[in-house]
Write a protein that holds these residues in place. Sequence first.
Motif, PDB file in Angstrom:
ATOM      1  N   THR A 256      80.778  76.791 -30.271  1.00  0.00           N
ATOM      2  CA  THR A 256      81.151  77.795 -31.266  1.00  0.00           C
ATOM      3  C   THR A 256      79.871  78.415 -31.824  1.00  0.00           C
ATOM      4  OG1 THR A 256      83.050  76.409 -31.868  1.00  0.00           O
ATOM      5  CG2 THR A 256      82.496  78.213 -33.362  1.00  0.00           C
ATOM      6  N   TYR A 257      79.773  79.711 -31.802  1.00  0.00           N
ATOM      7  CA  TYR A 257      78.573  80.441 -32.260  1.00  0.00           C
ATOM      8  C   TYR A 257      77.311  80.013 -31.497  1.00  0.00           C
ATOM      9  CZ  TYR A 257      81.751  80.743 -36.293  1.00  0.00           C
ATOM     10  OH  TYR A 257      82.863  80.894 -37.119  1.00  0.00           O
ATOM     11  N   GLY A 258      77.489  79.377 -30.337  1.00  0.00           N
ATOM     12  CA  GLY A 258      76.344  78.919 -29.569  1.00  0.00           C
ATOM     13  C   GLY A 258      75.758  77.603 -30.057  1.00  0.00           C
ATOM     14  N   LEU A 259      76.506  76.865 -30.901  1.00  0.00           N
ATOM     15  CA  LEU A 259      76.007  75.575 -31.414  1.00  0.00           C
ATOM     16  C   LEU A 259      75.852  74.580 -30.277  1.00  0.00           C
ATOM     17  CD1 LEU A 259      78.271  75.209 -34.610  1.00  0.00           C
ATOM     18  CD2 LEU A 259      75.893  76.024 -34.507  1.00  0.00           C
ATOM     19  N   SER A 260      74.788  73.794 -30.317  1.00  0.00           N
ATOM     20  CA  SER A 260      74.537  72.822 -29.256  1.00  0.00           C
ATOM     21  C   SER A 260      75.258  71.502 -29.508  1.00  0.00           C
ATOM     22  CB  SER A 260      73.037  72.574 -29.102  1.00  0.00           C
ATOM     23  OG  SER A 260      72.466  72.152 -30.334  1.00  0.00           O
ATOM     24  N   ASP A 261      75.649  71.225 -30.759  1.00  0.00           N
ATOM     25  CA  ASP A 261      76.323  69.967 -31.094  1.00  0.00           C
ATOM     26  C   ASP A 261      77.522  70.225 -31.998  1.00  0.00           C
ATOM     27  OD1 ASP A 261      74.349  68.040 -29.913  1.00  0.00           O
ATOM     28  OD2 ASP A 261      73.018  68.958 -31.409  1.00  0.00           O
ATOM     29  N   ASP A 262      78.456  69.253 -32.016  1.00  0.00           N
ATOM     30  CA  ASP A 262      79.548  69.294 -32.978  1.00  0.00           C
ATOM     31  C   ASP A 262      78.969  69.194 -34.390  1.00  0.00           C
ATOM     32  OD1 ASP A 262      81.228  69.304 -30.813  1.00  0.00           O
ATOM     33  OD2 ASP A 262      82.026  67.284 -31.132  1.00  0.00           O
ATOM     34  N   THR A 263      79.616  69.854 -35.353  1.00  0.00           N
ATOM     35  CA  THR A 263      79.145  69.828 -36.736  1.00  0.00           C
ATOM     36  C   THR A 263      80.282  69.412 -37.657  1.00  0.00           C
ATOM     37  OG1 THR A 263      77.601  71.638 -36.269  1.00  0.00           O
ATOM     38  CG2 THR A 263      78.086  71.174 -38.587  1.00  0.00           C
ATOM     39  N   ASN A 264      80.066  68.355 -38.435  1.00  0.00           N
ATOM     40  CA  ASN A 264      81.093  67.871 -39.354  1.00  0.00           C
ATOM     41  C   ASN A 264      81.095  68.681 -40.649  1.00  0.00           C
ATOM     42  OD1 ASN A 264      81.932  65.850 -37.627  1.00  0.00           O
ATOM     43  ND2 ASN A 264      80.628  64.287 -38.540  1.00  0.00           N
ATOM     44  N   THR A 265      82.287  69.063 -41.076  1.00  0.00           N
ATOM     45  CA  THR A 265      82.460  69.770 -42.335  1.00  0.00           C
ATOM     46  C   THR A 265      83.854  69.457 -42.862  1.00  0.00           C
ATOM     47  OG1 THR A 265      82.316  71.938 -43.410  1.00  0.00           O
ATOM     48  CG2 THR A 265      83.189  71.905 -41.186  1.00  0.00           C
ATOM     49  N   VAL A 266      84.398  70.313 -43.719  1.00  0.00           N
ATOM     50  CA  VAL A 266      85.742  70.103 -44.261  1.00  0.00           C
ATOM     51  C   VAL A 266      86.539  71.397 -44.155  1.00  0.00           C
ATOM     52  CG1 VAL A 266      85.149  68.233 -45.850  1.00  0.00           C
ATOM     53  CG2 VAL A 266      84.906  70.623 -46.592  1.00  0.00           C
ATOM     54  N   ALA A 267      87.844  71.286 -44.387  1.00  0.00           N
ATOM     55  CA  ALA A 267      88.714  72.456 -44.323  1.00  0.00           C
ATOM     56  C   ALA A 267      89.844  72.326 -45.331  1.00  0.00           C
ATOM     57  CB  ALA A 267      89.293  72.608 -42.911  1.00  0.00           C
ATOM     58  N   VAL A 268      90.393  73.460 -45.719  1.00  0.00           N
ATOM     59  CA  VAL A 268      91.672  73.518 -46.422  1.00  0.00           C
ATOM     60  C   VAL A 268      92.628  74.246 -45.482  1.00  0.00           C
ATOM     61  CG1 VAL A 268      90.727  73.436 -48.749  1.00  0.00           C
ATOM     62  CG2 VAL A 268      90.932  75.643 -47.597  1.00  0.00           C
ATOM     63  N   GLN A 269      93.906  74.368 -45.863  1.00  0.00           N
ATOM     64  CA  GLN A 269      94.870  75.068 -45.013  1.00  0.00           C
ATOM     65  C   GLN A 269      95.046  76.512 -45.457  1.00  0.00           C
ATOM     66  OE1 GLN A 269      96.645  74.358 -42.327  1.00  0.00           O
ATOM     67  NE2 GLN A 269      96.783  72.145 -42.148  1.00  0.00           N
ATOM     68  N   ALA A 270      95.067  77.420 -44.486  1.00  0.00           N
ATOM     69  CA  ALA A 270      95.497  78.783 -44.774  1.00  0.00           C
ATOM     70  C   ALA A 270      97.024  78.776 -44.860  1.00  0.00           C
ATOM     71  CB  ALA A 270      95.054  79.722 -43.665  1.00  0.00           C
ATOM     72  N   MET A 271      97.570  79.621 -45.727  1.00  0.00           N
ATOM     73  CA  MET A 271      99.021  79.673 -45.861  1.00  0.00           C
ATOM     74  C   MET A 271      99.454  81.081 -46.245  1.00  0.00           C
ATOM     75  SD  MET A 271      99.649  77.835 -49.600  1.00  0.00           S
ATOM     76  CE  MET A 271     101.429  78.103 -49.530  1.00  0.00           C
TER      77      MET A 271
END
Length: 334
Positions: A256-271
Amino acid sequence: MKKRNLLFVTALMLVLSFMLAACGGGGDGKKESKGDGGDKKDYGIKFLSIATGGTGGTYYPLGGNFANLIKDATGIEANAITSGASAENMALIKKEETEVAFTQTDIATYATEGTRMFDGDKVENMKGLGTLYPETIQIVTTEKSGIKSVEDLKGKTVSVGESGSGTLANAEQILEVHDLTLDDVKARNLSFDDSTTGIQDGTIDAAFITAGTPTGAVEGLAATEKVSIVPIADDKIDALIEKYPYYAKETIKSGTYGLSDDTNTVAVQAMLVVRDDLSDDLVYEITKSIYENTDKIGHAKGELISAEKALEGMAIDLHPGAKKYFDEKGISSE
């Protein structure tokens, strides 16, 4: 002879009256959906607007797709409108300036409770329609910035989202669990497009962007810069979720976006939310038109939208029309 003529004229008049009655249709004047491109049912409105977000985010293109689905199902002229996204959309619902709106589950909760940015300004004319997909909190920068962690944002010029936006609330809460506040950064309140433009021209160092991935504005940046997404450490994610349960752990996959590694983050839900004065029949058809036509949604997020998951993370009361649809599908929020 005269008697036969009178009988003929009488019979002819009866035949003509039956023909006129047949051409006139039903007596209640309502137009029912033909399902074949004919007249649609009268739902009490002729135009429906869907409040989305900026053109560089995910809400706007999705809203355009939803508008087409709704128009096909109901015959109502539907249109996606740009806005400042989640928090502003709640205000548009309250002022009855839109009928349907995108938001985040956390922002919908604040609005109905009258907390945070809605303190003293509770939104009471809004009901839920369904959740859509994870809204990923992306802390965007470039490799050349040298920013490797949330703590590295201290003293930097950082776009924290437009004033009153859901992104701003996310930024405040993530900084909080890292023992930082907005005062610890040089905060700028920019749209997604302006944020990535600022990173590109060097006027800002990083930006909080809450949107489904991949986000158009970030993809545009990645076309000219080596993009980096600042990770959030697992212990900070746990602390954030403990205090604010509407968050969930999320991973931005490598590539994603050319990232070389997975990146941990957080999310909320779109509704999606709707005004509570919309008829049950209309909201039922809106709900059905979206969740039964996900294969027609011309956006990558369409693959993540499903009726089976549409009540996951639902933080506010459902509109009766939406509830009817999910009840028929045997889907419960319990």
